[in-house]
Motif scaffolding. Structure first.
Motif, PDB file in Angstrom:
ATOM      1  N   UNK A 159     -14.468  12.908 -39.557  1.00 37.34           N
ATOM      2  CA  UNK A 159     -14.515  13.740 -38.368  1.00 37.34           C
ATOM      3  C   UNK A 159     -14.103  15.145 -38.772  1.00 37.34           C
ATOM      4  N   UNK A 160     -14.893  16.159 -38.371  1.00 40.41           N
ATOM      5  CA  UNK A 160     -14.599  17.516 -38.793  1.00 40.41           C
ATOM      6  C   UNK A 160     -14.405  18.487 -37.650  1.00 40.41           C
ATOM      7  N   UNK A 161     -13.581  19.527 -37.913  1.00 42.55           N
ATOM      8  CA  UNK A 161     -13.419  20.642 -36.968  1.00 42.55           C
ATOM      9  C   UNK A 161     -14.493  21.665 -37.329  1.00 42.55           C
ATOM     10  N   UNK A 162     -15.649  21.554 -36.666  1.00 43.31           N
ATOM     11  CA  UNK A 162     -16.815  22.321 -37.080  1.00 43.31           C
ATOM     12  C   UNK A 162     -16.757  23.768 -36.621  1.00 43.31           C
ATOM     13  N   UNK A 163     -17.394  24.630 -37.413  1.00 42.84           N
ATOM     14  CA  UNK A 163     -17.602  26.038 -37.098  1.00 42.84           C
ATOM     15  C   UNK A 163     -19.095  26.312 -37.289  1.00 42.84           C
ATOM     16  N   UNK A 164     -19.526  27.523 -37.036  1.00 38.08           N
ATOM     17  CA  UNK A 164     -20.953  27.824 -37.211  1.00 38.08           C
ATOM     18  C   UNK A 164     -21.357  27.858 -38.676  1.00 38.08           C
ATOM     19  N   UNK A 165     -20.360  27.899 -39.571  1.00 35.55           N
ATOM     20  CA  UNK A 165     -20.666  27.950 -40.990  1.00 35.55           C
ATOM     21  C   UNK A 165     -20.456  26.613 -41.709  1.00 35.55           C
TER      22      UNK A 165
ATOM     23  N   UNK B  71     -15.635  10.512 -27.691  1.00 36.77           N
ATOM     24  CA  UNK B  71     -15.532  11.525 -28.755  1.00 36.77           C
ATOM     25  C   UNK B  71     -16.726  11.526 -29.703  1.00 36.77           C
ATOM     26  N   UNK B  72     -17.512  10.464 -29.689  1.00 41.20           N
ATOM     27  CA  UNK B  72     -18.622  10.368 -30.624  1.00 41.20           C
ATOM     28  C   UNK B  72     -18.217   9.911 -32.011  1.00 41.20           C
ATOM     29  N   UNK B  73     -16.932   9.626 -32.211  1.00 36.90           N
ATOM     30  CA  UNK B  73     -16.475   9.140 -33.506  1.00 36.90           C
ATOM     31  C   UNK B  73     -17.029   7.740 -33.760  1.00 36.90           C
TER      32      UNK B  73
END
Length: 213
Positions: free
Chosen positions: A45-51, A144-146
């Motif tokens: 599970x990740x804390x995503x950003x646009x990059x 959460x989709x996890x």
């Protein structure tokens, strides 16, 4: 290993630039690819950003989980020319991989009624029996989709219990990485990322590994 037989890692870009967030995404994909070779159960599970990802939590399971994790703990150098700043000369981006201790998940934070289960043919290591029945189970947390997978047991019922336990652990790890109560401990890990002395080195956006040095 945790009591449930799982091991949790935190992959972090620390205070690095956006290219380091791309590197976290790259390391996460490389780890997932290598986990298949090790026959290690891998959920993330990740804390995503646009990059890419500022940070990501990885849950490992299986007999070789510790051996797999030992290949990744520490600083990882990801070497690639920046596609965000084409004129930038820097090509080495560093991310850190650390153990993450997740607390027990409070009962009110997780309900089995929010989980759906999918079965599929296990395949992979484990003997001929694995390929003859749909014994593997994927548990998906609807809120959460996890998702977490268990495939090592011959019994579908046992794999369901394992997948559910892994899902609880993954959710607990995500909460531990996000809650304010864990912020100070996480920041110590983020700032502990040493930009140098990498344990492993990768080049480009693929999985090509370079010699350390």
């Amino acid at each position: 290993m945790t009591a449930a037989g799982h091991l949790t890692l935190l992959i972090t870009s620390g205070s690095g630039p956006a290219e380091c967030q791309q590197a976290v995404a790259g390391v996460l994909n490389a780890m997932r690819h290598e986990a298949k070779l090790f026959a290690v159960d891998f959920d993330a599970s990740g804390s995503s950003t646009k990059h890419g990802f500022k940070s990501a939590v990885v849950l490992l399971g299986g007999a070789d989980a510790e051996a797999f994790a030992s290949r990744w703990r520490g600083t990882i150098r990801w070497r690639a020319k920046s596609n965000l700043r084409p004129q930038h000369k820097r090509a080495n981006w560093f991310v850190g991989v650390f153990d993450l201790t997740a607390p027990a998940l409070a009962p009110d934070r997780f309900h089995e009624r929010d989980v759906t289960f999918e079965t599929f043919r296990a395949g992979g290591p484990g003997g001929q029996h694995q390929n003859t029945t749909d014994s593997a189970v994927r548990a998906v947390h609807g809120l959460t989709g996890l998702a977490a997978v268990a495939r090592e047991e011959r019994s579908q019922h046992r794999n369901k219990s394992l997948a559910l336990a892994r899902l609880r652990q993954l959710l607990a790890a995500r909460i531990a990485a996000d809650e304010v109560a864990q912020k100070a401990a996480r920041n110590q890990l983020h700032h502990a990322l040493e930009r140098g002395n990498p344990v492993r080195c990768f080049k480009g956006q693929g999985f090509r590994e370079e010699q350390v040095g």
